[in-house]
Design a protein around this motif. Sequence first.
Motif, PDB file in Angstrom:
ATOM      1  N   GLU A  70     -17.702  -6.612  -9.477  1.00 37.87           N
ATOM      2  CA  GLU A  70     -16.372  -6.961  -9.989  1.00 37.87           C
ATOM      3  C   GLU A  70     -15.695  -5.735 -10.576  1.00 37.87           C
ATOM      4  OE1 GLU A  70     -16.263 -10.270 -12.766  1.00 37.87           O
ATOM      5  OE2 GLU A  70     -17.406 -11.470 -11.314  1.00 37.87           O
ATOM      6  N   LYS A  71     -16.481  -5.020 -11.374  1.00 41.39           N
ATOM      7  CA  LYS A  71     -15.924  -3.833 -12.025  1.00 41.39           C
ATOM      8  C   LYS A  71     -15.520  -2.793 -10.976  1.00 41.39           C
ATOM      9  CE  LYS A  71     -16.675  -0.623 -15.793  1.00 41.39           C
ATOM     10  NZ  LYS A  71     -17.638   0.301 -16.427  1.00 41.39           N
ATOM     11  N   LEU A  72     -16.430  -2.588 -10.051  1.00 44.72           N
ATOM     12  CA  LEU A  72     -16.140  -1.630  -8.996  1.00 44.72           C
ATOM     13  C   LEU A  72     -14.883  -2.054  -8.235  1.00 44.72           C
ATOM     14  CD1 LEU A  72     -16.841   0.828  -7.287  1.00 44.72           C
ATOM     15  CD2 LEU A  72     -18.398  -0.597  -5.950  1.00 44.72           C
ATOM     16  N   LEU A  73     -14.797  -3.346  -7.966  1.00 47.80           N
ATOM     17  CA  LEU A  73     -13.653  -3.884  -7.236  1.00 47.80           C
ATOM     18  C   LEU A  73     -12.355  -3.561  -7.974  1.00 47.80           C
ATOM     19  CD1 LEU A  73     -13.008  -5.536  -4.705  1.00 47.80           C
ATOM     20  CD2 LEU A  73     -13.045  -7.599  -6.116  1.00 47.80           C
ATOM     21  N   ALA A  74     -12.382  -3.806  -9.275  1.00 53.10           N
ATOM     22  CA  ALA A  74     -11.186  -3.532 -10.082  1.00 53.10           C
ATOM     23  C   ALA A  74     -10.806  -2.055  -9.982  1.00 53.10           C
ATOM     24  CB  ALA A  74     -11.444  -3.923 -11.531  1.00 53.10           C
ATOM     25  N   GLU A  75     -11.810  -1.200 -10.104  1.00 55.45           N
ATOM     26  CA  GLU A  75     -11.519   0.230 -10.085  1.00 55.45           C
ATOM     27  C   GLU A  75     -11.075   0.701  -8.708  1.00 55.45           C
ATOM     28  OE1 GLU A  75     -14.631   2.493 -11.950  1.00 55.45           O
ATOM     29  OE2 GLU A  75     -14.676   1.174 -13.707  1.00 55.45           O
ATOM     30  N   MET A  76     -11.685   0.123  -7.696  1.00 54.29           N
ATOM     31  CA  MET A  76     -11.297   0.494  -6.342  1.00 54.29           C
ATOM     32  C   MET A  76      -9.877   0.009  -6.040  1.00 54.29           C
ATOM     33  SD  MET A  76     -13.756   2.231  -5.047  1.00 54.29           S
ATOM     34  CE  MET A  76     -14.160   2.185  -3.301  1.00 54.29           C
ATOM     35  N   SER A  77      -9.522  -1.129  -6.587  1.00 54.18           N
ATOM     36  CA  SER A  77      -8.182  -1.666  -6.367  1.00 54.18           C
ATOM     37  C   SER A  77      -7.141  -0.792  -7.031  1.00 54.18           C
ATOM     38  CB  SER A  77      -8.087  -3.089  -6.916  1.00 54.18           C
ATOM     39  OG  SER A  77      -8.955  -3.935  -6.204  1.00 54.18           O
ATOM     40  N   SER A  78      -7.353  -0.556  -8.319  1.00 54.41           N
ATOM     41  CA  SER A  78      -6.340   0.193  -9.070  1.00 54.41           C
ATOM     42  C   SER A  78      -6.295   1.660  -8.645  1.00 54.41           C
ATOM     43  CB  SER A  78      -6.612   0.082 -10.568  1.00 54.41           C
ATOM     44  OG  SER A  78      -7.771   0.787 -10.896  1.00 54.41           O
ATOM     45  N   ALA A  79      -7.327   2.092  -7.958  1.00 49.53           N
ATOM     46  CA  ALA A  79      -7.391   3.503  -7.568  1.00 49.53           C
ATOM     47  C   ALA A  79      -6.218   3.890  -6.669  1.00 49.53           C
ATOM     48  CB  ALA A  79      -8.722   3.795  -6.864  1.00 49.53           C
ATOM     49  N   ILE A  80      -5.703   2.909  -5.928  1.00 50.65           N
ATOM     50  CA  ILE A  80      -4.648   3.253  -4.959  1.00 50.65           C
ATOM     51  C   ILE A  80      -3.268   2.807  -5.413  1.00 50.65           C
ATOM     52  CG2 ILE A  80      -6.214   3.223  -2.996  1.00 50.65           C
ATOM     53  CD1 ILE A  80      -4.914   0.438  -2.318  1.00 50.65           C
ATOM     54  N   THR A 135     -14.778  -5.296   2.062  1.00 51.52           N
ATOM     55  CA  THR A 135     -13.515  -5.647   2.712  1.00 51.52           C
ATOM     56  C   THR A 135     -12.410  -4.652   2.344  1.00 51.52           C
ATOM     57  OG1 THR A 135     -14.136  -7.959   2.611  1.00 51.52           O
ATOM     58  CG2 THR A 135     -11.807  -7.471   3.015  1.00 51.52           C
ATOM     59  N   LEU A 136     -12.386  -4.333   1.060  1.00 53.73           N
ATOM     60  CA  LEU A 136     -11.401  -3.375   0.575  1.00 53.73           C
ATOM     61  C   LEU A 136     -11.493  -2.065   1.347  1.00 53.73           C
ATOM     62  CD1 LEU A 136      -9.732  -4.440  -1.734  1.00 53.73           C
ATOM     63  CD2 LEU A 136     -10.901  -2.858  -3.267  1.00 53.73           C
ATOM     64  N   LEU A 137     -12.741  -1.592   1.442  1.00 52.86           N
ATOM     65  CA  LEU A 137     -12.966  -0.346   2.170  1.00 52.86           C
ATOM     66  C   LEU A 137     -12.459  -0.479   3.595  1.00 52.86           C
ATOM     67  CD1 LEU A 137     -14.252   2.451   2.647  1.00 52.86           C
ATOM     68  CD2 LEU A 137     -16.418   1.291   3.120  1.00 52.86           C
ATOM     69  N   CYS A 138     -12.793  -1.612   4.195  1.00 55.24           N
ATOM     70  CA  CYS A 138     -12.396  -1.825   5.585  1.00 55.24           C
ATOM     71  C   CYS A 138     -10.878  -1.819   5.743  1.00 55.24           C
ATOM     72  CB  CYS A 138     -12.978  -3.143   6.114  1.00 55.24           C
ATOM     73  SG  CYS A 138     -14.770  -3.040   6.389  1.00 55.24           S
ATOM     74  N   GLU A 139     -10.199  -2.414   4.770  1.00 51.54           N
ATOM     75  CA  GLU A 139      -8.740  -2.460   4.862  1.00 51.54           C
ATOM     76  C   GLU A 139      -8.124  -1.064   4.876  1.00 51.54           C
ATOM     77  OE1 GLU A 139      -8.183  -6.752   2.563  1.00 51.54           O
ATOM     78  OE2 GLU A 139      -7.512  -4.874   1.631  1.00 51.54           O
ATOM     79  N   THR A 140      -8.604  -0.249   3.934  1.00 56.88           N
ATOM     80  CA  THR A 140      -8.096   1.126   3.888  1.00 56.88           C
ATOM     81  C   THR A 140      -8.343   1.835   5.209  1.00 56.88           C
ATOM     82  OG1 THR A 140      -8.711   1.181   1.562  1.00 56.88           O
ATOM     83  CG2 THR A 140      -8.140   3.279   2.592  1.00 56.88           C
ATOM     84  N   ILE A 141      -9.551   1.667   5.676  1.00 60.36           N
ATOM     85  CA  ILE A 141      -9.890   2.325   6.938  1.00 60.36           C
ATOM     86  C   ILE A 141      -9.015   1.807   8.072  1.00 60.36           C
ATOM     87  CG2 ILE A 141     -11.692   2.597   8.680  1.00 60.36           C
ATOM     88  CD1 ILE A 141     -13.723   2.597   6.361  1.00 60.36           C
ATOM     89  N   GLN A 142      -8.827   0.500   8.087  1.00 55.92           N
ATOM     90  CA  GLN A 142      -8.016  -0.088   9.155  1.00 55.92           C
ATOM     91  C   GLN A 142      -6.601   0.496   9.149  1.00 55.92           C
ATOM     92  OE1 GLN A 142      -9.376  -2.412  11.509  1.00 55.92           O
ATOM     93  NE2 GLN A 142      -7.539  -1.614  12.543  1.00 55.92           N
ATOM     94  N   SER A 143      -6.063   0.671   7.933  1.00 57.64           N
ATOM     95  CA  SER A 143      -4.734   1.292   7.833  1.00 57.64           C
ATOM     96  C   SER A 143      -4.743   2.677   8.471  1.00 57.64           C
ATOM     97  CB  SER A 143      -4.301   1.461   6.364  1.00 57.64           C
ATOM     98  OG  SER A 143      -4.631   0.342   5.611  1.00 57.64           O
ATOM     99  N   CYS A 144      -5.800   3.413   8.154  1.00 52.95           N
ATOM    100  CA  CYS A 144      -5.901   4.771   8.718  1.00 52.95           C
ATOM    101  C   CYS A 144      -5.953   4.713  10.240  1.00 52.95           C
ATOM    102  CB  CYS A 144      -7.154   5.473   8.199  1.00 52.95           C
ATOM    103  SG  CYS A 144      -7.081   5.865   6.436  1.00 52.95           S
ATOM    104  N   ILE A 145      -6.747   3.780  10.739  1.00 50.78           N
ATOM    105  CA  ILE A 145      -6.866   3.656  12.188  1.00 50.78           C
ATOM    106  C   ILE A 145      -5.523   3.262  12.792  1.00 50.78           C
ATOM    107  CG2 ILE A 145      -7.918   2.324  14.069  1.00 50.78           C
ATOM    108  CD1 ILE A 145     -10.442   2.086  12.336  1.00 50.78           C
TER     109      ILE A 145
END
Lengths: 204, 204, 204, 204
Positions: A70-80, A135-145
């Motif tokens: 959860e914590k990681l998720l929050a930080e990964m979300s706000s990171a962008i 999923t978050l990671l995948c989304e970012t990657i998908q955008s890049c692709i």
Amino acid sequence: MGIIERKEREKIEKRLLILEAAKQIFIEEGFEKASIRAISDRIEYSPATIYLYFKDKNELLFAIHELGFEKLLAEMSSAIDGIEDPIEQLRKRGYAYMKFAFENPEMYDLMFIQNAPIDTLKNQEVWSCGEQNFTLLCETIQSCIDANLIRIKDLNVAAMSIWSFMHGLVSLRIRNRFNKFNGDVDVHELMIQTLETMIAIVKV
Amino acid sequence: MGIIERKEREKIEKRLLILEAAKQIFIEEGFEKASIRAISDRIEYSPATIYLYFKDKNELLFAIHELGFEKLLAEMSSAIDGIEDPIEQLRKRGYAYMKFAFENPEMYDLMFIQNAPIDTLKNQEVWSCGEQNFTLLCETIQSCIDANLIRIKDLNVAAMSIWSFMHGLVSLRIRNRFNKFNGDVDVHELMIQTLETMIAIVKV
Amino acid sequence: MGIIERKEREKIEKRLLILEAAKQIFIEEGFEKASIRAISDRIEYSPATIYLYFKDKNELLFAIHELGFEKLLAEMSSAIDGIEDPIEQLRKRGYAYMKFAFENPEMYDLMFIQNAPIDTLKNQEVWSCGEQNFTLLCETIQSCIDANLIRIKDLNVAAMSIWSFMHGLVSLRIRNRFNKFNGDVDVHELMIQTLETMIAIVKV
Amino acid sequence: MGIIERKEREKIEKRLLILEAAKQIFIEEGFEKASIRAISDRIEYSPATIYLYFKDKNELLFAIHELGFEKLLAEMSSAIDGIEDPIEQLRKRGYAYMKFAFENPEMYDLMFIQNAPIDTLKNQEVWSCGEQNFTLLCETIQSCIDANLIRIKDLNVAAMSIWSFMHGLVSLRIRNRFNKFNGDVDVHELMIQTLETMIAIVKV
DNA sequence: CATGAATGAGAGTTCATTCAT
DNA sequence: GATGAATGAACTCTCATTCAT
């Protein structure tokens, strides 16, 4: 009916309460020291109480491990926040991941290195926080692709590559395997350089 | 004179014998189960005997861990037999590393994941097998750089990138963190694809 | 015949050699650390060798303990060199005893506090060094009695009184039981004062 | 409320029960044999249970040791019941001390001879039973000094003298060092004579 | 609901001693 | 005569877990 629901809700809340507290000592004292006894002492409940809310130690560990996600998720979300460029999002999330690992090494340990809690996973709901992170990671990657910004075209391959690279980087560091590098180099500095280089390379 | 030498040799051999046997249970039963007692039971010696050959558990673990590095070293060396192309060498060694990790997961665990024996390492001779493995990797990478075959120009950066990537790949697998991938994909197949992709990307 | 005698002599000499060395580590490392292993390591003999010269650990300890008595005997003897006055002899020997105890606490421990070696004593020749020390004390006391210098007239009573007092004084000190005295007092100073007071009191 | 108190009381009682039982084996089998396992065997509890009531072996030893001081304190107190004359009080307490030592030699051992629990003592409340015993001795001596009945005028000196003498007397006996006295004398008789003589001598 | 009390199983380690060589 | 090798029997201590209350 209403009573039953309330009881259920109360139970869940208490579980969370215990969990939050347990997480704290976990973070502060580390995986090795996190015995049921130590945990229950700190949260001022009896060891037996823990077993009312968690089947066994593994389940408790797993729950704590979810809190970590959860914590990681929050930080990964706000990171962008405010970042549009997908590559830049990727970079920010890379740094966020590293930061999380170094600021919460014991948590990272539990989440990605230990065997313990993962065995419990089989019976868990699929849509756990761990998945969401992925999923978050995948989304970012998908955008890049989609924007044709990276040289890897397959989502799964890209996800596996990037996660593997990041995990290797931080876990070898956490486990002190980078001592092998010549004493002259500043390992942390080198890690950042390495991360930047990888981003540069993966870019189209 | 001859007698002394023979005794010395016998002692070393016995140490190796114990070590080999211990390694077996270690591999078969895993790190957690590898107690001194379990080890001594298996080799049919008393627990006290182990302390004749190893100062404490850490030293024993360290010795096993060195055995692992020796094996890895042998496999990494022979992996490039007859191969001239540096990139091809890199690929072969990547596969050799993966193969080693999957065939000897408990060993890999001990060598690269566990905290335990690494603390003992500080007082060891610098030129341990672990170092040699790292050196081997560096040599291959240096050849690639020299031949201008890869896009990373700094040796340290390249070594850290590649090792991190490989370690992340196999350790996430060993620790079952790739379950997150959709059930439809064959994880092992995906890993190979990922490895190939990374090689392709790193190439000039 | 001559051969047998020589062998016997050599055996005794070697026994002494081992003993002397063992005494050293005993003094340096103390009773608790004086394991057979530790002793044999230090004297560079195998543990098994010790058993050629001593029946068991107790016998070895007893022999070391006798060495202690020899040393004490020497110091107690020379303590009165040139002293005529029996009371003054008594004082000097009192101080010599204290000095020995504080300079060789581990030895004193073995000689007068431990249970261990005394059990072996039963089968020993009566006229051991321990006895001689006791005899020495008795002689000094007898002189005092003969010259009508002390208030105790019975030799045994006097010997027991004085020895008990001295032993109590040094052993309570060695075992840290004098901590109970108020922190303001210098315990060592107080001990000297106490010793002097006792001499003054016992004098006619 | 009442329940909590009862539980608390039960806990203390059980602690005492264990302690009493432990004290028994301790007294019967001696310091050396008093292992945690031996103790737990005797009281028919598991070794782990002991650790619920005592932090470690030292704490258990210390508690037993305190029990000993309590007992000694009781005996030293009642020893002077109805006695007014300070010197007579001193005599009675001397005998009480001797009696205690001979009736509870292993206890005496623990209290005054062993190194073990004394190290734990540092962090204990100052006013332990050990101190109270010492205070008791000091009071009796002070009465003697105040009434000008003994020849030593300094409290500390007198306390150290008398305690040292008594401790030497009983501890040399307990440790069998009085064997040195000629077989013809009845050692116990001689000790009494010695004690009486010392009292006579210390009197004005 | 909560827990105090208890434990079986097992951890690493040390030691005096023996015995074939 | 000397010993290398081995061990049985101990040791203290920790832990996840259970169950009657």
